[in-house]
Scaffold this motif. Sequence first.
Motif, PDB file in Angstrom:
ATOM      1  N   GLU A  50       0.835  -1.203   0.000  1.00 16.83           N
ATOM      2  CA  GLU A  50       0.000   0.000   0.000  1.00 16.83           C
ATOM      3  C   GLU A  50       0.871   1.255   0.000  1.00 16.83           C
ATOM      4  N   LYS A  51       1.943   1.250   0.778  1.00 19.45           N
ATOM      5  CA  LYS A  51       2.843   2.400   0.819  1.00 19.45           C
ATOM      6  C   LYS A  51       3.551   2.580  -0.519  1.00 19.45           C
ATOM      7  N   LEU A  52       3.935   1.480  -1.144  1.00 16.65           N
ATOM      8  CA  LEU A  52       4.571   1.577  -2.464  1.00 16.65           C
ATOM      9  C   LEU A  52       3.605   2.146  -3.497  1.00 16.65           C
ATOM     10  N   ASP A  53       2.345   1.744  -3.434  1.00 13.30           N
ATOM     11  CA  ASP A  53       1.337   2.295  -4.352  1.00 13.30           C
ATOM     12  C   ASP A  53       1.203   3.797  -4.163  1.00 13.30           C
ATOM     13  N   GLU A  54       1.201   4.243  -2.911  1.00 15.54           N
ATOM     14  CA  GLU A  54       1.107   5.685  -2.647  1.00 15.54           C
ATOM     15  C   GLU A  54       2.332   6.413  -3.191  1.00 15.54           C
ATOM     16  N   LEU A  55       3.521   5.835  -2.988  1.00 16.68           N
ATOM     17  CA  LEU A  55       4.734   6.462  -3.522  1.00 16.68           C
ATOM     18  C   LEU A  55       4.716   6.531  -5.043  1.00 16.68           C
ATOM     19  N   ILE A  56       4.226   5.498  -5.680  1.00 16.46           N
ATOM     20  CA  ILE A  56       4.142   5.487  -7.149  1.00 16.46           C
ATOM     21  C   ILE A  56       3.186   6.568  -7.620  1.00 16.46           C
ATOM     22  N   LYS A  57       2.053   6.721  -6.945  1.00 15.99           N
ATOM     23  CA  LYS A  57       1.081   7.754  -7.324  1.00 15.99           C
ATOM     24  C   LYS A  57       1.683   9.141  -7.140  1.00 15.99           C
ATOM     25  N   VAL A  58       2.394   9.365  -6.043  1.00 10.56           N
ATOM     26  CA  VAL A  58       3.024  10.664  -5.801  1.00 10.56           C
ATOM     27  C   VAL A  58       4.092  10.933  -6.852  1.00 10.56           C
ATOM     28  N   ASN A  59       4.880   9.920  -7.165  1.00 12.01           N
ATOM     29  CA  ASN A  59       5.947  10.079  -8.149  1.00 12.01           C
ATOM     30  C   ASN A  59       5.376  10.354  -9.532  1.00 12.01           C
ATOM     31  N   GLN A  60       4.302   9.710  -9.902  1.00 18.49           N
ATOM     32  CA  GLN A  60       3.681   9.951 -11.206  1.00 18.49           C
ATOM     33  C   GLN A  60       3.060  11.345 -11.241  1.00 18.49           C
ATOM     34  N   GLY A  61       2.530  11.810 -10.108  1.00 17.96           N
ATOM     35  CA  GLY A  61       1.957  13.158 -10.052  1.00 17.96           C
ATOM     36  C   GLY A  61       3.016  14.222 -10.239  1.00 17.96           C
ATOM     37  N   LYS A  62       4.235  13.995  -9.780  1.00 15.91           N
ATOM     38  CA  LYS A  62       5.325  14.960  -9.931  1.00 15.91           C
ATOM     39  C   LYS A  62       5.815  15.019 -11.377  1.00 15.91           C
ATOM     40  N   LYS A  63       5.722  13.889 -12.091  1.00 15.03           N
ATOM     41  CA  LYS A  63       6.209  13.853 -13.474  1.00 15.03           C
ATOM     42  C   LYS A  63       5.289  14.622 -14.401  1.00 15.03           C
ATOM     43  N   ASP A  64       4.011  14.660 -14.069  1.00 15.36           N
ATOM     44  CA  ASP A  64       3.033  15.335 -14.952  1.00 15.36           C
ATOM     45  C   ASP A  64       3.119  16.818 -14.898  1.00 15.36           C
TER      46      ASP A  64
END
Length: 64
Positions: A50-64
């Motif tokens: 679950e924490k990895l999923d949150e980190l992936i979502k945050v990281n993808q949000g920064k790329k956009d």
Amino acid sequence: MINGGDGLFALIAFLPIIFWLVITGFSIYFVIKVIKFMNEKTKLDRERNEKLDELIKVNQGKKD
């Protein structure tokens, strides 16, 4: 008259039963410990995912 060897013979006669009970008890204890460990590991793995999923979502949000 009671011979002192009778007690030793009785102990030797019950030794396989005692050994079997000890092995069975240890086996039950081991299985319970393994089940508890696996349940805890599953819980911790789920939390980590679950924490990895949150980190992936945050990281993808920064790329956009």
